[in-house]
Design a protein around this motif. Structure first.
Motif, PDB file in Angstrom:
ATOM      1  N   SER A 243      52.875  92.475  91.655  1.00  0.00           N
ATOM      2  CA  SER A 243      53.014  93.926  91.491  1.00  0.00           C
ATOM      3  C   SER A 243      51.645  94.553  91.241  1.00  0.00           C
ATOM      4  CB  SER A 243      53.949  94.239  90.316  1.00  0.00           C
ATOM      5  OG  SER A 243      53.406  93.733  89.106  1.00  0.00           O
ATOM      6  N   HIS A 244      51.598  95.884  91.270  1.00  0.00           N
ATOM      7  CA  HIS A 244      50.318  96.571  91.064  1.00  0.00           C
ATOM      8  C   HIS A 244      50.162  97.116  89.657  1.00  0.00           C
ATOM      9  CE1 HIS A 244      53.001 100.005  91.917  1.00  0.00           C
ATOM     10  NE2 HIS A 244      52.142 100.725  91.221  1.00  0.00           N
ATOM     11  N   SER A 245      51.217  96.994  88.826  1.00  0.00           N
ATOM     12  CA  SER A 245      51.159  97.551  87.480  1.00  0.00           C
ATOM     13  C   SER A 245      52.030  96.716  86.552  1.00  0.00           C
ATOM     14  CB  SER A 245      51.659  99.009  87.481  1.00  0.00           C
ATOM     15  OG  SER A 245      51.804  99.501  86.163  1.00  0.00           O
ATOM     16  N   THR A 246      51.501  96.444  85.356  1.00  0.00           N
ATOM     17  CA  THR A 246      52.268  95.771  84.305  1.00  0.00           C
ATOM     18  C   THR A 246      52.101  96.578  83.024  1.00  0.00           C
ATOM     19  OG1 THR A 246      52.039  93.543  85.222  1.00  0.00           O
ATOM     20  CG2 THR A 246      52.443  93.706  82.859  1.00  0.00           C
ATOM     21  N   ASN A 247      53.202  96.915  82.390  1.00  0.00           N
ATOM     22  CA  ASN A 247      53.107  97.677  81.147  1.00  0.00           C
ATOM     23  C   ASN A 247      54.031  97.111  80.090  1.00  0.00           C
ATOM     24  OD1 ASN A 247      55.292  99.316  82.864  1.00  0.00           O
ATOM     25  ND2 ASN A 247      55.682  99.769  80.701  1.00  0.00           N
ATOM     26  N   GLY A 248      53.611  97.272  78.834  1.00  0.00           N
ATOM     27  CA  GLY A 248      54.490  97.057  77.698  1.00  0.00           C
ATOM     28  C   GLY A 248      55.113  98.383  77.316  1.00  0.00           C
ATOM     29  N   VAL A 249      55.915  98.381  76.230  1.00  0.00           N
ATOM     30  CA  VAL A 249      56.703  99.569  75.906  1.00  0.00           C
ATOM     31  C   VAL A 249      56.375 100.164  74.529  1.00  0.00           C
ATOM     32  CG1 VAL A 249      58.592  99.079  77.495  1.00  0.00           C
ATOM     33  CG2 VAL A 249      58.601  98.021  75.225  1.00  0.00           C
ATOM     34  N   ALA A 250      55.258  99.741  73.948  1.00  0.00           N
ATOM     35  CA  ALA A 250      54.685 100.361  72.755  1.00  0.00           C
ATOM     36  C   ALA A 250      53.239  99.905  72.698  1.00  0.00           C
ATOM     37  CB  ALA A 250      55.429  99.957  71.476  1.00  0.00           C
ATOM     38  N   ALA A 251      52.400 100.649  72.006  1.00  0.00           N
ATOM     39  CA  ALA A 251      50.969 100.361  72.024  1.00  0.00           C
ATOM     40  C   ALA A 251      50.666  98.946  71.538  1.00  0.00           C
ATOM     41  CB  ALA A 251      50.229 101.391  71.180  1.00  0.00           C
ATOM     42  N   ALA A 467      59.103  94.569  70.606  1.00  0.00           N
ATOM     43  CA  ALA A 467      58.358  95.219  71.677  1.00  0.00           C
ATOM     44  C   ALA A 467      58.195  96.705  71.398  1.00  0.00           C
ATOM     45  CB  ALA A 467      59.062  95.005  73.007  1.00  0.00           C
ATOM     46  N   SER A 468      59.275  97.389  71.103  1.00  0.00           N
ATOM     47  CA  SER A 468      59.200  98.822  70.841  1.00  0.00           C
ATOM     48  C   SER A 468      60.243  99.250  69.830  1.00  0.00           C
ATOM     49  CB  SER A 468      59.383  99.617  72.148  1.00  0.00           C
ATOM     50  OG  SER A 468      59.555 100.993  71.876  1.00  0.00           O
ATOM     51  N   GLY A 469      61.517  99.024  70.194  1.00  0.00           N
ATOM     52  CA  GLY A 469      62.596  99.633  69.443  1.00  0.00           C
ATOM     53  C   GLY A 469      62.876 101.011  69.994  1.00  0.00           C
ATOM     54  N   THR A 470      64.146 101.409  69.984  1.00  0.00           N
ATOM     55  CA  THR A 470      64.494 102.791  70.327  1.00  0.00           C
ATOM     56  C   THR A 470      65.407 103.401  69.272  1.00  0.00           C
ATOM     57  OG1 THR A 470      66.266 101.950  71.770  1.00  0.00           O
ATOM     58  CG2 THR A 470      64.195 102.582  72.825  1.00  0.00           C
ATOM     59  N   SER A 471      66.145 102.568  68.531  1.00  0.00           N
ATOM     60  CA  SER A 471      66.942 103.142  67.449  1.00  0.00           C
ATOM     61  C   SER A 471      66.034 103.832  66.438  1.00  0.00           C
ATOM     62  CB  SER A 471      67.784 102.067  66.754  1.00  0.00           C
ATOM     63  OG  SER A 471      66.996 101.209  65.946  1.00  0.00           O
ATOM     64  N   ASN A 472      64.814 103.295  66.243  1.00  0.00           N
ATOM     65  CA  ASN A 472      63.868 103.935  65.312  1.00  0.00           C
ATOM     66  C   ASN A 472      63.611 105.384  65.692  1.00  0.00           C
ATOM     67  OD1 ASN A 472      62.544 103.092  67.642  1.00  0.00           O
ATOM     68  ND2 ASN A 472      60.953 101.922  66.587  1.00  0.00           N
ATOM     69  N   MET A 473      63.519 105.662  66.990  1.00  0.00           N
ATOM     70  CA  MET A 473      63.262 107.024  67.462  1.00  0.00           C
ATOM     71  C   MET A 473      64.487 107.917  67.264  1.00  0.00           C
ATOM     72  SD  MET A 473      61.507 105.806  71.020  1.00  0.00           S
ATOM     73  CE  MET A 473      60.192 104.586  71.020  1.00  0.00           C
ATOM     74  N   ILE A 483      62.249 102.851  56.558  1.00  0.00           N
ATOM     75  CA  ILE A 483      61.649 101.790  55.764  1.00  0.00           C
ATOM     76  C   ILE A 483      61.417 100.648  56.734  1.00  0.00           C
ATOM     77  CG2 ILE A 483      63.929 100.951  54.993  1.00  0.00           C
ATOM     78  CD1 ILE A 483      62.545 100.009  52.415  1.00  0.00           C
ATOM     79  N   GLY A 484      60.164 100.242  56.902  1.00  0.00           N
ATOM     80  CA  GLY A 484      59.928  99.272  57.960  1.00  0.00           C
ATOM     81  C   GLY A 484      58.546  98.672  57.965  1.00  0.00           C
ATOM     82  N   THR A 485      58.374  97.724  58.873  1.00  0.00           N
ATOM     83  CA  THR A 485      57.104  97.041  59.056  1.00  0.00           C
ATOM     84  C   THR A 485      56.268  97.773  60.105  1.00  0.00           C
ATOM     85  OG1 THR A 485      58.235  95.610  60.647  1.00  0.00           O
ATOM     86  CG2 THR A 485      57.983  94.779  58.401  1.00  0.00           C
ATOM     87  N   ARG A 486      55.004  97.409  60.155  1.00  0.00           N
ATOM     88  CA  ARG A 486      54.104  97.987  61.157  1.00  0.00           C
ATOM     89  C   ARG A 486      54.265  97.197  62.449  1.00  0.00           C
ATOM     90  NH1 ARG A 486      51.845  98.574  56.187  1.00  0.00           N
ATOM     91  NH2 ARG A 486      50.868 100.587  55.717  1.00  0.00           N
ATOM     92  N   ASP A 487      55.297  97.569  63.195  1.00  0.00           N
ATOM     93  CA  ASP A 487      55.662  96.824  64.394  1.00  0.00           C
ATOM     94  C   ASP A 487      56.238  97.774  65.430  1.00  0.00           C
ATOM     95  OD1 ASP A 487      55.799  94.452  65.836  1.00  0.00           O
ATOM     96  OD2 ASP A 487      57.823  93.969  65.173  1.00  0.00           O
ATOM     97  N   GLY A 488      56.134  97.399  66.701  1.00  0.00           N
ATOM     98  CA  GLY A 488      56.721  98.179  67.775  1.00  0.00           C
ATOM     99  C   GLY A 488      56.272  99.630  67.755  1.00  0.00           C
TER     100      GLY A 488
END
Length: 627
Positions: A243-251, A467-473, A483-488
């Motif tokens: 492929s020409h692009s690979t991305n993750g879903v959070a920084a 990887a990211s999480g979406t329930s957090n949003m 209340i959480g860790t520095r993740d996703g």
């Protein structure tokens, strides 16, 4: 056509190698109506069928079941998405299912492309295919097969068109979740696709050797074929190379993907790697799910936020507006009462809407650490047992989520949480002060009710694993505090709203990595009295009186197997963050300022923003305004 067929053994559908069969893909279109009803997209699904499978002679002879056996077995291929892969037969079924869905989709896509275009060279200009994790990675050799064998193109042109058409989104850093399929399965079922994969791998090795001469270890690490014992095809590598692009879903996820998980390929193709932080739709998760809060927001800033969530930034000054804070508080209280009424009606479970609703809703997995949350509850339970006069705001802890069919430890965590709930309910010393509820059959409809009602959102994954999480949003835009860790994506959420409006705790991803060689859960057991007391209570069968030893596998995972996901390393910090949370909740004005700040700064986490980034930066697609 496949080099296998399907049959049921022991009640489980599986693959039978060496028995060729043919399948037809039947498309089913599901309309997806855009907001306001001005445009309709189509989600095309596929059902498998066996051509000419009905045996009229058998049917006429009264053999009704056998007359339809071929059709029924074919249809079973697509009856359940992601079948249980804990057995070899189940894994084979998933392998064939993935190929079937890819083959149908590409055949349909090419048919529609050729209907209006004669020049294969325009394929990447007209078509963008996003590989959503490794499950559709077979699109790489399948598209190459179409271009080579059906279109008659040369390798170089076919490879250029394939890579420019395909892009890949990675959704996990867990090694066990990055698919690797046995090479022998390709040999038996998809020999032509295997020829193409091996040729891609041969050319890749030559490219790596030219770029990094003498580094044979890099060639092995980059290869599409894993040669440790049973040779396997690394589907994530195939998706990246093809492929020409690979991305993750959070920084943080994209950074770890690039620097750790597939470092060699990222160094080979640095220009292909990027980030696209996930988002969620405000139309469903705020406007529809929480009409009272949505109405308060619209009354304050108008309704443009519905289609442009960045407009919520205009709420930031209203953190100091008593009237708006009261409106948000009242809307949230209404959502809590509504959920409590719904829960009582549908399950008979009674909860107090004046208690703190503390929720963790996500897939049940060791790295997401529902058991860490359970340990927190046990510590609080112990505190109240030891000191009944202890001041503690009434709390209701909600858990919801599904476990993979063969994930025994995850299912045991579910059992523990239910046993914990029953024990607490039966203890008069804590009744009315603590309550645990595991909500069964978790789905979107349930989430639409629970998330607007929640005061607290738990995002407590081991740092570096989510990887990211979406329930957090979803929780954030509804005014729940995290209340959480520095993740996703939680890291980016805290950056947007300010860490002072979050309750962050625990090891960072780097600290998790650095401490891995020497970490011992026994240290925490020996030196932290509350940790030891909680574990002793669990493993003394206090929560499993009629099932002695039921939770010993949890003890083995935590203490004897090294606590891979570092529950005990973060428990004390979790409890300290929990204490800060209770202190903040005791001050209603402070709590509501924090809630409004979270809502006001949730605009970046709209899926509208995410899709615009995919369209403009990966697909090169321009908007088509609807008049």
């Amino acid at each position: 056509r496949l080099g296998c067929s399907f049959e049921v053994r022991g009640g489980t559908l599986g693959v039978v190698m060496g028995r060729p069969s043919a399948l037809q893909g039947i498309p089913y279109d599901r309309p997806v109506v855009g907001y306001g009803g001005k445009n309709i997209n189509t989600l095309r699904l596929w059902s498998a069928a066996a051509p000419g499978a009905f045996d009229f002679a058998a049917f006429s002879a009264g053999e009704f079941v056998s007359a339809l056996a071929g059709q029924l077995s074919a249809e079973s291929l697509t009856r359940v998405l992601y079948p249980d892969d804990s057995t070899s037969m189940g894994q084979g079924l998933r392998f064939v299912q993935e190929y079937f869905l890819v083959a149908c989709s590409l055949a349909d896509l090419v048919r529609r492309f050729r209907r209006g275009h004669d020049d294969w060279g325009s394929l990447p200009d007209q078509v963008a295919i996003q590989l959503n994790d490794t499950h559709p990675a077979m699109a790489v050799p399948e598209l190459m097969r179409i271009l080579l064998d059906e279109a008659g193109l040369g390798w170089e042109e076919a490879w250029d068109l394939t890579r420019r058409t395909l892009a890949y989104t990675n959704h996990t850093l867990l090694p066990e979740a990055l698919e690797k399929w046995p090479l022998r399965w390709f040999e038996r079922l998809l020999p032509r696709q295997l020829e193409i994969i091996l040729e891609i791998d041969r050319r890749l090795a030559a490219e790596v050797r030219a770029r990094f001469p003498g580094d044979e270890g890099r060639i092995a690490r980059s290869s599409l074929v894993e040669n440790d014992g049973d040779r396997r095809i690394r589907m994530a590598h195939l998706a990246i190379v093809g492929s020409h692009s690979t991305n993750g879903v959070a920084a943080i996820h994209s950074e770890l993907l690039r620097k750790v998980t597939v470092r060699d390929l990222a160094e080979l193709y640095p220009e292909r790697f990027g980030n696209k932080t996930n988002g969620v739709t405000p139309r469903r998760w705020l406007l529809l799910a929480n009409p009272a809060l949505a109405g308060s927001i619209t009354a304050a800033i108008g309704d443009r936020w519905i289609t442009d969530l960045a407009e919520l930034e205009r709420l930031a000054p209203l953190t100091e507006d008593t009237g708006f804070r009261d409106a948000v508080h009242d809307a949230r209280r209404r959502a809590k009462s509504s959920f409590a009424d719904w829960l009582k009606t549908n399950s008979g479970v009674v909860v107090d809407p004046d208690s703190i609703f503390d929720s963790q809703v996500k897939r049940i997995h060791e790295y997401k650490r529902q058991f860490l949350n359970g340990l927190r509850v046990v510590v609080l339970y112990n505190r109240l047992r030891q000191d009944p006069a202890l001041e503690m705001a009434p709390r209701t802890f909600f858990f919801a989520g599904k476990a993979a069919p063969a994930y025994e430890l995850a299912k045991l965590v579910i059992k523990f949480l239910n046993n914990l709930a029953g024990t607490i309910d039966g203890d008069p010393a804590v009744r009315g002060r603590l309550k645990v509820v595991f909500l069964p059959e978790y789905n979107v409809s349930l989430a639409e009710r629970l998330i607007p009602a929640s005061d607290v959102s738990n995002q407590i994954s081991t740092a570096g694993y989510e990887a990211s999480g979406t329930s957090n949003m979803k929780f954030m835009m509804n005014g729940a505090l995290t209340i959480g860790t520095r993740d996703g994506a939680t890291i980016e959420m805290a950056q947007a709203a300010g860490e002072e409006n979050f309750f962050l705790f625990g090891l960072t991803a780097q600290q998790v990595t650095n401490s891995r060689p020497w970490y011992s859960p026994w240290w925490h057991y020996k030196h932290e009295p509350e940790t030891r007391a909680a574990l002793n209570l669990i493993f003394s069968d206090h929560f499993s009186r009629y099932e002695p030893g039921a939770f010993l596998p949890l003890r083995r995972a935590l203490l004897e197997a090294g606590d891979r996901y570092m529950h005990l390393a973060d428990l004390s910090a979790y409890l300290q963050a929990d204490r800060r949370l209770l202190e903040a909740h005791a001050d209603r004005d402070r709590w509501m300022r924090m809630a409004v700040a979270n809502i006001a700064h949730s605009g970046r986490f709209s899926s509208d923003r995410t899709i615009v980034e995919y369209a403009s930066e990966i697909w090169q697609a321009s908007p088509c305004p609807v008049p």
